[in-house]
Design an enzyme around this catalytic site. Structure first.
Site: not given
Length: 660
Positions: A104, A139, A460, A619, A434, A347, A137, A529, A114
């Site tokens: 490379h 690059a 859910r 999250r 999600e 829409d 796998k 909760d 590239r």
């Protein structure tokens, strides 16, 4: 040791010769047929192989099972890739017991991807190099075997640096190949945190923006000088190319793009002047700067420009399905602020986009994507970039209407994806945070984190798995049929026009809208909760800027990528969000028009969402891909976003409604 080689260009010739000199047996060489449209200034691997009596092949798809079987029959001990332009499949990489290795043209992990030769010059680097690494796998991501540094001189241009890199590659290979032949193969893992990615460059990327710093313009000239296509600009409708330049002292008070003098030919940039040493008008011959000025009819004070509107380059057409939604209407505004975009949208309503309906570059049809399939197919074919933003994306609907979620979010969107495949159109698809589900990673990585969802009896998860399955289908279409795609994953975007208070009244809104409705109506804020679930809240302006950069896709860096778009610094629990919102509400000038605060109320998720719900504790996104591919960082603090969102909703409430 028997080798199979994949090679092209001068680097390919150097690699083949180095492998022979190191005493390897070359069973076969795979290369590319030269493209008649390309300036083939470089050496021919096929001619070299033929002259050496080595079998040489140039298949259109070397990863086809037929070719994989033929390579397997050659029984290579080791595989080398020297500037071969296509990725090799894992099936091929696993055929050689000693491994597969790629050369490379950069110091990995920097400048993966590239055209690293050109990009290092564009970016004004003072050093680059060559790296031999194990192929995996992804690059350019495998363990490093050896590398060699190359200094970049201030007078280096693409061709001189190319020659330096070829020389360095030969020295590197001469040093390491005999060692590898004896079975001693060093392996140093790459540091992913230092990785940068760059896409391919196109001739049109050579267009000069005179509002950039003079060093930036000069570096562009160096990066694409002959035999590359060159940096170019326009004088009126006349295109001209700059082949060599130098930086001159500051041009104070001169508008960028203004001709300062014609002998020498100097043009003002943002912070200095560029002297054009040699150039070419149209398809003419290369001449020195003052003669170029004469040919173009330039005089001091003339203004150079970007390509005129009459040059035939049409605007980029963007199709947004779900254009009236939260993301769709904000994205439309961002695109229409740029002259070179035209937006087509559909829409079932138009309240959020009413401000655009008379805009000459906005074309809207009211309709349902599940009904108006012919209109959609026609406009997929007509447009350049497709964004299917239609989805049911509120948690309570996942448990109320799981089949409708699947039908709309998966089945209808799959049909649109297939249109994109059919007409070879680029798709920018909204995945979702999600999909990570109950992932236990501290931050969610697009390429490494596991996607973990709950049991089947928890509907859910229908939204998460519908989106995840579509992500996988899109990825497969990219791998197998060449679909150009980018998947983006928004993390809790907030801002004006997020949804509506009416949607909150029936429980079908985002969390902050529901909280605002409680404040507006004087009802208790319900903390599901206890509200301890943590999210990373992202301002819509930050999110849309990242999405806009994905659409621009500079250097094709976003092709085939999954990109989280969120603000890790804005992590807060729902309870903390509610407390911040209450504080902003109490300080708002319209506060006196609304009822007293009714307090917090802790409720169980089962009683609020139904028995099919299951929540996620945290999250948090990794945004390394967004940094690398987009050069993007979120910058807007959560308090600013909350205050602006609250202000929008409070001012949307009718005066009579406030009084009641």
């Amino acid at each position: 040791m028997k080798a199979v080689i994949f090679a092209y260009h001068d680097m390919g010739c150097q690699g083949v010769q180095a492998v022979l000199d190191a005493g390897y047996e070359i069973a076969a060489i795979f290369t590319h047929a030269d493209n008649p449209a390309e300036n083939t200034f470089f050496g021919s691997v096929s001619r070299l192989a033929a002259g050496l009596g080595i079998p040489v092949y140039a298949p259109d798809n070397v990863n086809h099972p037929i070719w994989v079987d033929r390579i397997a029959e050659l029984a290579p001990d080791i595989i080398f890739s020297f500037y071969y332009r296509n990725l090799l499949s894992e099936e091929i990489l696993h055929l050689a017991p000693a491994g597969a290795f790629n050369l490379h043209g950069s110091l990995l992990p920097a400048y993966r991807g590239r055209a690293p030769l050109n990009w290092v010059l564009v970016n004004g680097e003072s050093e680059t190099g060559v790296t031999l690494h194990r192929m995996v796998k992804r690059a350019d991501a495998g363990e490093i075997v050896a590398s060699q540094r190359v200094a970049i001189a201030q007078d280096d241009v693409a061709l001189t640096l190319h020659h330096k890199l070829c020389q360095a590659a030969r020295q590197l290979l001469n040093s390491i190949l005999p060692t590898m032949k004896c079975g001693d193969i060093p392996s140093v893992p790459q540091r992913e945190s230092d990785a940068t990615y760059y896409g391919r460059r196109r001739p049109e990327d050579g267009l000069i923006d005179w509002h950039k710093p003079v060093s930036t313009v000069h570096n562009l000239v160096r990066a694409v000088a002959a035999p590359w296509p060159g940096a170019f600009s326009y004088n009126g409708s006349q295109k001209f190319t700059i082949w060599s330049s130098r930086i001159c002292p500051d041009a104070q008070g001169v508008l960028p793009g203004s001709v300062i003098s014609v002998s020498p030919l100097r043009v003002a940039c943002a912070d200095g002047a560029l002297e054009i040493i040699t150039g070419q008008a149209g398809d003419g011959i290369t001449v020195q700067g003052s003669q170029l000025a004469q040919t173009l009819g330039l005089v001091a004070g003339a203004r150079l420009n970007r390509p005129p509107a009459t040059s035939g380059k049409r605007r980029i057409r963007v199709l947004i399905l779900g254009v009236n939604g939260f993301i769709g209407n904000h994205l439309t505004e961002r695109l229409l602020n740029e002259e070179n975009y035209e937006v087509y949208g559909m829409d079932i309503g138009s309240n959020a986009i009413s401000r655009f309906l008379l805009h000459p570059r906005f074309h809207f049809v009211e309709g349902d994507i599940s009904i108006h399939s012919e209109w959609i197919e026609y406009h997929v074919k007509k447009c350049d970039v497709v964004l299917p933003l239609v989805a049911i994306a509120t948690p309570i609907e996942y448990t109320r209407n799981p089949l409708r979620v699947f039908e709309l979010d998966f089945e209808e969107n799959l049909r649109i994806i297939r249109y994109c495949v059919k007409y070879r159109k680029r798709v920018v698809f909204p995945s979702t945070s999600e999909v990570y589900g109950m992932c236990t990673d501290a931050s969610f990585d697009e390429d490494k984190s596991n996607l973990i969802v709950g049991p089947v009896n928890k509907p859910r998860w229908i939204y998460s798995v519908s989106k995840q399955l579509l992500d996988r289908v899109i990825w497969a279409y990219g791998e197998k049929e060449g679909l150009r795609f980018t998947l983006f994953r928004p993390f809790n975007w907030m801002g004006p026009r997020l949804d509506s208070l009416n949607a909150a009244r029936i429980g079908s809104s985002r969390a902050i809208t529901q909280l605002i409705l409680n404040l507006v109506e004087g009802t208790p804020i319900k903390l599901i909760d206890g509200g301890q679930q943590k999210r990373c809240f992202t301002d819509i302006r930050d999110g849309i800027e990242a999405l806009f950069r994905i659409i621009v896709n500079e250097g094709d860096r976003c092709d085939g990528k999954i990109i989280n778009i969120g603000n890790p610094d804005n992590e807060a629990s729902i309870q903390e969000l509610a407390t911040l919102l209450l504080d902003s509400f109490d300080k708002h000038p319209l506060r006196c028009h609304f009822p007293p605060f009714a307090g917090f109320q802790v409720v169980e998720s089962r009683s609020y969402y139904g028995k099919g719900y299951q929540d996620v504790a945290h999250r948090k996104p990794s945004i390394d891909n967004a940094r690398r591919c987009l050069g993007w960082e979120p910058s807007i603090a959560m308090r600013d976003t909350v205050e602006e969102t609250l202000d929008f909703f409070l001012r949307s409430v009718d005066v009579a409604e406030r009084a009641s």
